[in-house]
Design an enzyme around this catalytic site. Structure first.
Site, PDB file in Angstrom:
ATOM      1  N   GLY A 174       0.838  -1.196   0.000  1.00 28.59           N
ATOM      2  CA  GLY A 174       0.000   0.000   0.000  1.00 28.59           C
ATOM      3  C   GLY A 174       0.865   1.235   0.000  1.00 28.59           C
ATOM      4  O   GLY A 174       2.036   1.182   0.386  1.00 28.59           O
ATOM      5  N   GLN A 216       2.955  10.008   1.338  1.00 26.87           N
ATOM      6  CA  GLN A 216       4.252   9.313   1.344  1.00 26.87           C
ATOM      7  C   GLN A 216       5.113   9.703   0.144  1.00 26.87           C
ATOM      8  O   GLN A 216       6.310   9.466   0.138  1.00 26.87           O
ATOM      9  CB  GLN A 216       4.056   7.789   1.356  1.00 26.87           C
ATOM     10  CG  GLN A 216       3.432   7.277   2.654  1.00 26.87           C
ATOM     11  CD  GLN A 216       3.340   5.773   2.648  1.00 26.87           C
ATOM     12  OE1 GLN A 216       2.372   5.207   2.140  1.00 26.87           O
ATOM     13  NE2 GLN A 216       4.354   5.107   3.184  1.00 26.87           N
ATOM     14  N   CYS A 260       5.958  -0.273   7.139  1.00 27.94           N
ATOM     15  CA  CYS A 260       5.563   0.885   6.332  1.00 27.94           C
ATOM     16  C   CYS A 260       6.760   1.318   5.500  1.00 27.94           C
ATOM     17  O   CYS A 260       7.876   1.365   6.014  1.00 27.94           O
ATOM     18  CB  CYS A 260       5.125   2.017   7.254  1.00 27.94           C
ATOM     19  SG  CYS A 260       4.681   3.531   6.390  1.00 27.94           S
ATOM     20  N   LEU A 261       6.531   1.634   4.236  1.00 27.07           N
ATOM     21  CA  LEU A 261       7.631   2.060   3.363  1.00 27.07           C
ATOM     22  C   LEU A 261       8.265   3.362   3.865  1.00 27.07           C
ATOM     23  O   LEU A 261       9.411   3.645   3.539  1.00 27.07           O
ATOM     24  CB  LEU A 261       7.128   2.235   1.921  1.00 27.07           C
ATOM     25  CG  LEU A 261       6.655   0.942   1.234  1.00 27.07           C
ATOM     26  CD1 LEU A 261       6.075   1.250  -0.140  1.00 27.07           C
ATOM     27  CD2 LEU A 261       7.782  -0.077   1.119  1.00 27.07           C
ATOM     28  N   HIS A 279      -4.309   1.030   7.379  1.00 25.59           N
ATOM     29  CA  HIS A 279      -2.969   1.629   7.507  1.00 25.59           C
ATOM     30  C   HIS A 279      -2.845   2.825   6.554  1.00 25.59           C
ATOM     31  O   HIS A 279      -2.382   3.901   6.955  1.00 25.59           O
ATOM     32  CB  HIS A 279      -1.918   0.549   7.199  1.00 25.59           C
ATOM     33  CG  HIS A 279      -0.505   1.040   7.162  1.00 25.59           C
ATOM     34  ND1 HIS A 279       0.475   0.587   8.019  1.00 25.59           N
ATOM     35  CD2 HIS A 279       0.119   1.931   6.340  1.00 25.59           C
ATOM     36  CE1 HIS A 279       1.628   1.199   7.745  1.00 25.59           C
ATOM     37  NE2 HIS A 279       1.434   2.019   6.722  1.00 25.59           N
ATOM     38  N   GLU A 280      -3.269   2.633   5.296  1.00 25.16           N
ATOM     39  CA  GLU A 280      -3.141   3.719   4.304  1.00 25.16           C
ATOM     40  C   GLU A 280      -4.066   4.877   4.640  1.00 25.16           C
ATOM     41  O   GLU A 280      -3.683   6.046   4.487  1.00 25.16           O
ATOM     42  CB  GLU A 280      -3.424   3.203   2.891  1.00 25.16           C
ATOM     43  CG  GLU A 280      -2.458   2.136   2.382  1.00 25.16           C
ATOM     44  CD  GLU A 280      -0.999   2.407   2.691  1.00 25.16           C
ATOM     45  OE1 GLU A 280      -0.567   3.581   2.658  1.00 25.16           O
ATOM     46  OE2 GLU A 280      -0.273   1.446   2.987  1.00 25.16           O
ATOM     47  N   HIS A 306      -2.582   7.234   7.064  1.00 23.97           N
ATOM     48  CA  HIS A 306      -1.615   8.178   6.476  1.00 23.97           C
ATOM     49  C   HIS A 306      -2.306   9.487   6.065  1.00 23.97           C
ATOM     50  O   HIS A 306      -1.699  10.550   6.133  1.00 23.97           O
ATOM     51  CB  HIS A 306      -0.959   7.572   5.231  1.00 23.97           C
ATOM     52  CG  HIS A 306       0.231   6.699   5.526  1.00 23.97           C
ATOM     53  ND1 HIS A 306       1.385   7.167   6.119  1.00 23.97           N
ATOM     54  CD2 HIS A 306       0.467   5.388   5.263  1.00 23.97           C
ATOM     55  CE1 HIS A 306       2.266   6.180   6.226  1.00 23.97           C
ATOM     56  NE2 HIS A 306       1.729   5.076   5.727  1.00 23.97           N
TER      57      HIS A 306
HETATM   58 NI    NI Z   1       2.643   3.244   5.583  1.00 24.63          NI
END
Ligand code: NI
Length: 161
Positions: free
Chosen positions: A46, A51, A89-90, A131-132, A135
């Site tokens: 995701g 991000q 998480c990226l 999760h997304e 953000h």
């Molecule tokens: Ni993330």
């Protein structure tokens, strides 16, 4: 297609509340395509627009279930159940932490033509969607975790029983 730079923890973009999308433009379509490319290249499941430094309410999710999804101005309609798993998480590279989240979500969103649509998610798909969506509120998973971030590398070095 283009790979965009993923912002990492400490970048102020990750703590901002994102603005709604009001109109689907070519720029927006390019952004969404780039978000998929960037997510796949980074081997994530995701990615949310903040991000990549864009403070708009857009996320992409693909948990390899054959149903990649774009969320535009997503809203939670319903959640149920509970799951506790390690999450990453990226934007927090090399780290994991255990997070408890609902096991099922129903979200309202807009599709690429800005028409209302709903999506469901169970298990990992529910986790990734939630999760997304966090953000978009400037929330990283560490704030919801049951423990501090752990180094991912440490896991690989654990001795076998
Ligand atoms: Ni993330």
């Amino acid at each position: 297609m283009a790979i965009r730079k993923i912002r990492v923890i400490g970048d102020p973009c990750l703590n901002k509340v994102c603005k709604p999308v009001v109109k689907m433009t070519q720029n927006m379509k390019d952004l969404i395509e780039d978000m998929f490319d960037t997510m796949y290249e980074a081997k994530g499941v995701g990615l949310a627009a903040p991000q990549v430094g864009i403070l708009r309410r857009i996320c992409v999710v693909d948990v390899m279930d054959g149903e990649p999804v774009v969320l535009i101005n997503p809203e939670l309609v319903e959640t149920s159940g509970e799951q506790t798993e390690d999450e990453g998480c990226l934007s927090v590279p090399g780290k994991v932490a255990e997070v408890t989240r609902p096991d099922y979500v129903l979200v309202r969103s807009l599709d690429m033509d800005m028409n209302p649509v709903t999506y469901e998610g169970q298990g990992l798909r529910a986790r990734a969607i939630l999760h997304e969506m966090d953000h978009l509120e400037g929330v990283l998973y560490g704030e919801r975790a049951n423990e501090p971030y752990r180094d991912l590398e440490d896991e690989d070095l654990e001795e076998e029983e």
